[in-house]
Design a protein around this motif. Structure first.
Motif, PDB file in Angstrom:
ATOM      1  N   ASP A  71       0.813  -1.214   0.000  1.00  0.00           N
ATOM      2  CA  ASP A  71       0.000   0.000   0.000  1.00  0.00           C
ATOM      3  C   ASP A  71       0.850   1.268   0.000  1.00  0.00           C
ATOM      4  N   GLU A  72       2.136   1.169  -0.353  1.00  0.00           N
ATOM      5  CA  GLU A  72       2.949   2.386  -0.437  1.00  0.00           C
ATOM      6  C   GLU A  72       3.567   2.496  -1.823  1.00  0.00           C
ATOM      7  N   ASP A  73       3.671   3.733  -2.303  1.00  0.00           N
ATOM      8  CA  ASP A  73       4.324   3.968  -3.585  1.00  0.00           C
ATOM      9  C   ASP A  73       5.769   3.474  -3.504  1.00  0.00           C
ATOM     10  N   LEU A  74       6.270   3.009  -4.649  1.00  0.00           N
ATOM     11  CA  LEU A  74       7.638   2.479  -4.672  1.00  0.00           C
ATOM     12  C   LEU A  74       8.625   3.437  -4.044  1.00  0.00           C
TER      13      LEU A  74
ATOM     14  N   ARG B 109      -1.510  -4.410  -7.794  1.00  0.00           N
ATOM     15  CA  ARG B 109      -0.269  -3.699  -7.573  1.00  0.00           C
ATOM     16  C   ARG B 109       0.778  -4.202  -8.565  1.00  0.00           C
ATOM     17  N   ILE B 110       1.126  -3.340  -9.501  1.00  0.00           N
ATOM     18  CA  ILE B 110       2.098  -3.728 -10.517  1.00  0.00           C
ATOM     19  C   ILE B 110       3.249  -2.742 -10.536  1.00  0.00           C
ATOM     20  N   ILE B 111       4.439  -3.289 -10.427  1.00  0.00           N
ATOM     21  CA  ILE B 111       5.656  -2.500 -10.567  1.00  0.00           C
ATOM     22  C   ILE B 111       6.130  -2.704 -11.994  1.00  0.00           C
ATOM     23  N   SER B 112       6.480  -1.617 -12.646  1.00  0.00           N
ATOM     24  CA  SER B 112       6.894  -1.769 -14.029  1.00  0.00           C
ATOM     25  C   SER B 112       8.261  -1.158 -14.281  1.00  0.00           C
ATOM     26  N   THR B 113       9.150  -1.963 -14.787  1.00  0.00           N
ATOM     27  CA  THR B 113      10.476  -1.473 -15.163  1.00  0.00           C
ATOM     28  C   THR B 113      10.479  -1.223 -16.660  1.00  0.00           C
TER      29      THR B 113
END
Lengths: 269, 269
Positions: A71-74, B109-113
């Motif tokens: 639940d936290e921004d990167l 929740r997706i992290i994108s590089t």
DNA sequence: CTAATAGTGTCTATTAGACAGTATGTT
DNA sequence: AACATACTGTCTAATAGACACTATTAG
């Protein structure tokens, strides 16, 4: 199917399980007094390391870091961790690189985004956690191999990284760890990436001033540039270049056994 | 507990569920013939976009991308996707930035590089997938706002990005999307990040040659530099600067209604 | 006085910017 | 011949590098 319906029926669990962590390269400049009262103190890079209490890499040193919360921004994760470790807020933070080799962590598949924090150690009057320590950085370059030695006056850690020129694909150089018996994970790569990044941008940005106290002499500032650029600079040329980045004050630093040095401030524009 | 025991008892499922994706900014230079037979063709950036078939952002254009597989290295994902879309192997790929705001994707929740790929479009003789298209890029800068217009001769997409100077924390500038009715996700940020990155490194690296055919004239090369740097260059200065990056051949390009131009090759060192 | 750094003036070398001139093929 | 680009010579401006000189203080 509307987008709303699609999202309602979307099952995130059907995808592979990843974890995201962040590692922070906290850099600062530290001074070592010389044995001669007249001489200026030596300046060098320092990095904050943490001794791991848990597996994996138990009892090894590593960069401060941790898992990103869902639940936290990167970019809030390194801020939170930095504040935990140093009690410092509002610090210069810059994303460095994201590491994601399949086997970079023995626990599970972990993608780690590294950040670089620049601080002025003098602002850090709080006590560090007992498992944290500043290590001075010494870099030795030899053709395509870089040796980095970390020293906190009690322990010496060192590792070698090979720089391979890649004609195509994934950046110009590939850094690979050749020897590393002391630092956890792929953290040697993060340290080197940070030093290179800073070297690259110090001349066309004002980032240095994040590592400087409010008042500083031009000699001190020049020493910091010399540490970052890893070469000596000539006084007149240096003063020409930074002339419009600083503002002269009417304060002086005395007591050095030589001509007092005028104190300057950063000239924000 | 030994590290071995620790790893045996480690349960990855207890942590939050993230997904990792990758987006690829595939850049190339394209030419538009002028109506005058004598004039050189105009050069501009092109970016490869995909029309989304599925939710979310169904029927919007986006950068090619996809989820990283749990058994592939992070940087192998863009390679795989690039080969899928263009059938090109061994392409220059460079990691750009990792985006990870909590709400950047409505699914989960997706992290994108993001990665940037540089190609020479002439090498791309295969047909593109029917939902893919090259868009020419036009950039208009106005103080702290950048407007980017994408055009594939049938459709025009555009978006505005605001450049905010941040004194501390997370890089020097924060880019934020002000207006975007056409491009999915935070992809406008990726496009701008790529253009800025390339502009920054074109003068001190040889990356341009990844976008050039094997043989090229200095006029063509200069045009590419001008597109990337977004300014006009003077001929003699340009030729001085790239003199040792290229090798003259005894071939010439004729038929332009003016003096033939010598063809050069990239001088790898 | 001395050792050490602070700070500046100035010369030179190198690089960048500007402009004008010559060269040459296609219509 | 005219046009458009190719390519080069050269002058000037700006910047970087080098060195020498003066200034100043604690011991």
């Amino acid at each position: 199917m509307t987008e709303e319906d699609f999202l309602k029926s979307y099952n995130p669990k059907k995808y592979d399980n990843f974890a995201i962590s962040t590692d922070i390269l906290i850099l600062s400049i530290s001074s070592t007094d010389q044995n001669n009262y007249r001489k200026l103190s030596n300046k060098s890079y320092s990095v904050l390391l943490i001794k791991r209490k848990n597996h994996p890499f138990k009892d090894k040193w590593c960069l401060p870091g941790g898992f990103v919360r869902v639940d936290e921004d990167l970019e809030d994760a390194p801020k939170r961790i930095l504040e935990n470790e140093t009690n410092l807020k509002n610090i210069y933070l810059e994303q460095l690189y994201t590491y994601g080799d399949v086997n970079r962590d023995p626990r599970m598949r972990i993608i780690s985004t590294s950040y670089m924090a620049l601080i002025d150690k003098n602002r850090l009057n709080e006590k560090l956690p007992e498992n944290a320590s500043w290590f001075k950085i010494k870099k030795i370059e030899d053709k395509d191999t870089v040796t980095i030695i970390l020293d906190n006056d009690k322990e010496m850690l060192s590792f070698d990284i090979k720089k391979t020129l890649k004609e195509k694909t994934t950046d110009r150089y590939k850094f690979s760890i050749v020897k590393n018996d002391s630092l956890a994970f792929d953290h040697p790569l993060v340290i080197l990436a940070g030093l290179e990044r800073l070297k690259g941008k110090v001349t066309y940005t004002d980032v240095v001033f994040n590592m400087m106290p409010e008042y500083f002499t031009l000699g001190e500032l020049q020493q910091v540039y010399e540490v970052i650029l890893d070469k000596e600079l000539l006084d007149p040329a240096f003063r020409r270049i930074i002339a419009d980045k600083v503002i002269a004050t009417d304060k002086y630093k005395t007591g050095g056994g030589h001509r007092p040095s005028r104190l300057f401030k950063y000239n924000k524009k």
